[in-house]
Design an enzyme around this catalytic site. Structure first.
Site, PDB file in Angstrom:
ATOM      1  N   HIS A 238       1.037 -11.425   2.874  1.00 54.44           N
ATOM      2  CA  HIS A 238      -0.016 -10.830   2.214  1.00 54.44           C
ATOM      3  C   HIS A 238      -0.947 -11.519   1.244  1.00 54.44           C
ATOM      4  O   HIS A 238      -2.145 -11.433   1.346  1.00 54.44           O
ATOM      5  CB  HIS A 238       0.487  -9.534   1.424  1.00 54.44           C
ATOM      6  CG  HIS A 238      -0.525  -8.681   1.098  1.00 54.44           C
ATOM      7  ND1 HIS A 238      -0.220  -7.143   0.857  1.00 54.44           N
ATOM      8  CD2 HIS A 238      -1.870  -8.609   1.146  1.00 54.44           C
ATOM      9  CE1 HIS A 238      -1.359  -6.565   0.620  1.00 54.44           C
ATOM     10  NE2 HIS A 238      -2.276  -7.448   0.707  1.00 54.44           N
TER      11      HIS A 238
ATOM     12  N   TYR B 298       1.097  -1.165   0.018  1.00 48.83           N
ATOM     13  CA  TYR B 298       0.116   0.209  -0.020  1.00 48.83           C
ATOM     14  C   TYR B 298       0.636   1.129   0.045  1.00 48.83           C
ATOM     15  O   TYR B 298       0.366   2.432  -0.179  1.00 48.83           O
ATOM     16  CB  TYR B 298      -0.731   0.053   1.339  1.00 48.83           C
ATOM     17  CG  TYR B 298      -2.001  -1.090   1.598  1.00 48.83           C
ATOM     18  CD1 TYR B 298      -2.044  -2.056   0.343  1.00 48.83           C
ATOM     19  CD2 TYR B 298      -2.476  -1.353   2.580  1.00 48.83           C
ATOM     20  CE1 TYR B 298      -3.171  -2.959   0.520  1.00 48.83           C
ATOM     21  CE2 TYR B 298      -3.531  -2.255   2.822  1.00 48.83           C
ATOM     22  CZ  TYR B 298      -3.552  -3.184   1.745  1.00 48.83           C
ATOM     23  OH  TYR B 298      -4.498  -4.300   2.035  1.00 48.83           O
TER      24      TYR B 298
END
Length: 247
Positions: free
Chosen positions: A81, A23
């Site tokens: 992730h 991100y």
């Protein structure tokens, strides 16, 4: 809460921040925490390492880089992730996170987008089971076998995309919202809570963040929960990448 704009104003309305290396918001989150004046110990900060950075050495390096970007001494929860890197690199990454935890750099280890196969891989390696599995979860995509496995193994289930990226116009959702005098997002988040999930709504707007937290003065009736449960479309209901079936 997954946040886009990690401003001090936003920080004053939450205590759990979901971030990730991918991100590119770790530095912004760290700055917002310092500017907010909130004691670090009152906050729960999550970040994640994506598959292209998997591997033992690269994961240890990534943990140090995340700590430097945040400006923190520790990270509360560090997730893998996604499972795209394959079994060998997934396990090497997990082992590195265990070592980082033992070194005091992270408090808890978790995974994201892991299917049952990936979770059993950890168990078969005799590693500690993850504290958390963060997966896509909402009435249209309920991933029940994964949820059941997590519950059986005391793995907390975090729900991303809990408000379905704003696609909340289904008549059942709208009717339940009207019955309670709530907006559709609050209904979906309340459903998630009553299912025992930890919903992670994504927002950058303080007003929306406040609204998303106003969930504890109403409860969905059993028949309303059944109606929402009945919306499940399985894999077809997914609205994100949802890589739980990765080899």
């Amino acid at each position: 809460m997954t946040i886009v704009d990690a401003s001090p104003i936003v920080m004053n309305h939450l205590r759990h921040v979901d971030s990730a290396q991918a991100y590119r918001n770790e530095a912004a989150v760290g700055e917002a925490v310092r500017d907010s004046g909130i004691d670090r110990g009152e906050l729960f900060i999550t970040t994640k390492c994506i598959s292209k950075n998997h591997g033992y050495d690269s994961t240890l390096k990534g943990v140090d880089e995340s700590l430097a970007k945040f400006g923190f001494e520790y990270i509360d929860l560090f997730l893998i992730h996604d499972p795209y890197s394959g079994s060998e690199r997934r396990l090497a990454t997990y082992r590195a996170l265990q070592d980082a935890r033992d070194a005091g750099k992270i408090r808890s280890i978790g995974v994201s987008n892991y299917g049952i196969k990936h979770l059993e891989e950890i168990a078969d390696a005799k590693y500690d089971m993850p504290a958390v599995n963060q997966i896509e979860l909402h009435p249209f995509c309920q991933q029940r076998p994964i949820v059941d496995y997590c519950r059986e193994h005391s793995i907390v289930v975090q729900a991303y995309c809990p408000i379905m990226r704003g696609k909340m116009d289904h008549p059942i959702i709208q009717t339940i919202a009207q019955n309670h005098g709530r907006d559709a997002a609050q209904v979906l988040l309340r459903w998630s809570l009553q299912k025992g999930f930890v919903p992670l709504p994504k927002s950058a707007t303080p007003e929306r963040i406040r609204s998303n937290a106003q969930l504890y003065d109403f409860e969905l009736e059993p028949e309303e929960m059944e109606q929402l449960d009945g919306l499940d479309r399985g894999k077809e209901g997914s609205i994100s990448w949802n890589p739980v079936d990765a080899p």
